[in-house]
Design an enzyme around this catalytic site. Structure first.
Site, PDB file in Angstrom:
ATOM      1  CB  VAL A 153      66.734  23.294  85.108  1.00  0.00           C
ATOM      2  CG1 VAL A 153      65.674  24.338  85.783  1.00  0.00           C
ATOM      3  CG2 VAL A 153      67.182  22.418  86.268  1.00  0.00           C
ATOM      4  CG  ASP A 154      69.207  18.468  85.771  1.00  0.00           C
ATOM      5  OD1 ASP A 154      69.380  19.545  86.117  1.00  0.00           O
ATOM      6  OD2 ASP A 154      68.969  17.510  86.174  1.00  0.00           O
ATOM      7  N   GLY A 201      72.382  20.098  87.974  1.00  0.00           N
ATOM      8  CA  GLY A 201      72.816  19.164  86.839  1.00  0.00           C
ATOM      9  C   GLY A 201      73.237  17.981  87.378  1.00  0.00           C
ATOM     10  NE  ARG A 202      68.789  14.156  89.055  1.00  0.00           N
ATOM     11  CZ  ARG A 202      67.957  14.385  90.176  1.00  0.00           C
ATOM     12  NH1 ARG A 202      68.030  14.040  91.489  1.00  0.00           N
ATOM     13  NH2 ARG A 202      66.947  15.026  89.833  1.00  0.00           N
TER      14      ARG A 202
END
Ligand code: F6P
Length: 430
Positions: A153-154, A201-202
């Site tokens: 997803v990031d 979203g790291r």
């Protein structure tokens, strides 16, 4: 959909293993469906298809799922079912030099089950594992074809237009931002003036950027987006929030969980680490909201989208579902075409209309590389997205692919997960 039974298997035909890895998504099972359908279509060349229960952990512990034992309707239902149907794992294999035994064990399990193809569905760390496995396979004289199926997803994998899983999170975030903004706008005169949505979203702000799709014209919410790519400046941020409340009566903020200060410290470091050594994030939304109240005194609400965003199959992007399926299918086709140590990547042919294809890219160029937002996708003030970013994002959320509903709820499937008979005398301790 049916599979040849074990005793019908042609001698010399290698079996295949599929494993899910890392954080799951709304469409990772669509990739599984792509792999499953393609293996079935090529059953003259691929024997049995197994899945690792809980990903690579299942492979290490010889806990394999026999996909041929699943009901055909369940397998069809994977395409519209979120999360990891076979179980996923955050389990980092160390370098070959540091932990050769783990790789040798995997090859031992593969050899015992005559697995010649490995399809690994994950992000950057998983692509690295797939690469290492292909290397040690040839080193140990056990030919193994490893193909990566991208997922995260990031949206931070390189050499692919986007990562399956992202389009659906992006759509959920854009939809939720637009809806919540209407709510705030209707109450702002007498009540809530600030709404904060925290998204995942790291290290890359792609998901936060997707919140920007909620507004069509200047001044429309979200008014502020906080990206990991832009160091957080409290004074600058508070001034912007105050200005928005003065100009529009309210302020909608989308904040990435990876937002950090100029020294690189996450605003919301929860203090724990996962198996990959990644910081566990979460809580920047309430932190930001509190900061606004303390300094500006506005009434606020906040929401942390957390797992809701990556599990939201009910509002998945049709484009994302199609791409997730396509990369799974292509991975099998690449393997059969003799490609090894590659990932099935999405290539953008045009944006309007959105046209794309799938091609093989070397795992060596993908593994452990994080793709962040280019600076020209973020407005000069650091709080919004540019037209170029909008052009990139818009097609990824296009279209709806609703799951079937029963009794008012999405009708998702669950696998039986029949275990393949163990062949090795020794177990494996994680
Ligand atoms: O896989 C990426 C991701 O969804 C990140 O955006 C998020 O920080 C992380 O996973 C959460 O991981 P976990 O579910 O293991 O805590």
């Amino acid at each position: 959909m049916s599979y040849p039974s074990e005793n019908m298997q042609k001698p010399g035909k290698k079996n295949a293993l599929y494993a899910q890895s890392g954080g799951v998504t709304a469409v990772i099972n669509a990739s599984a469906a792509g792999v499953i359908d393609a293996c079935r279509r090529h059953r003259s060349r691929i024997g049995k298809l197994y899945a690792g229960r809980d990903g690579i952990v299942g492979a290490l512990t010889e806990d394999l799922i026999d996909i041929s034992k699943e009901n055909p309707a369940t397998l069809r239902g994977l395409r519209h079912t979120p999360a990891g149907a076979f179980g996923s794992a955050r389990f980092k294999l160390k370098g070959i030099e540091q932990n050769r035994a783990e790789y040798e064990r995997l090859i031992e399990v593969f050899r015992a089950h005559d697995i010649g193809y490995f399809f690994y569905n994950g992000g950057g760390d998983s692509m690295d594992t797939a690469l290492k496995l292909s290397q040690i396979g040839s080193e140990l004289g056990y030919p193994l074809v490893c193909v990566g199926v991208p997922k995260t997803v990031d949206n931070d994998l390189p050499l692919t237009d986007c990562c399956p899983g992202f389009g659906s999170v992006a759509k959920y975030v854009a939809v939720s931002t637009r809806e919540a903004a209407l709510d705030v706008a209707s109450m702002a005169r007498t009540s809530t003036k600030v709404f904060v949505l925290e998204v995942m979203g790291r290290h890359a702000g792609w998901i936060a950027a997707a919140g920007g799709l909620a507004g069509r014209k200047a001044g429309e919410p979200p008014h502020v987006i906080l990206f990991p790519e832009i160091a957080f400046d409290q004074a600058h941020f508070l001034a912007r929030v105050q200005q928005c409340v003065t100009d529009y009566g309210y302020c909608v903020i989308v904040v990435s969980e990876g937002t950090h200060d100029a020294d690189g410290r996450f605003l919301a470091d929860a203090g724990t680490r996962d198996a990959f050594g990644h910081t566990q994030l979460g809580g920047v939304g309430p932190l930001i909201a509190n900061m606004v109240r303390e300094h500006l005194g506005y009434k606020y609400h906040w929401a942390v989208a957390d797992y809701l965003q990556r599990a939201a199959r009910h509002i998945a992007s049709k484009t994302d579902v199609a791409q997730a399926y396509a990369v799974g299918k292509a991975a099998v086709e690449f393997a059969l075409a003799g490609e090894n140590a590659v990932m099935a990547a999405i290539v953008r042919k045009s944006s309007r209309p959105y046209r794309w294809a799938v091609k093989a890219v070397p795992l060596a160029q993908v593994a452990n590389v994080e793709r962040k937002m280019p600076r020209d996708y973020i407005t000069p003030d650091g709080f919004g997205i540019t037209a170029a970013c909008r052009r990139y994002l818009a097609p990824l959320i296009a279209g709806e692919d609703y799951p079937p509903y029963r009794d008012g709820l999405p009708d998702y499937v669950r696998i039986k997960g029949a275990r393949v008979r163990r062949k090795l005398a020794t177990g494996w301790k994680l």
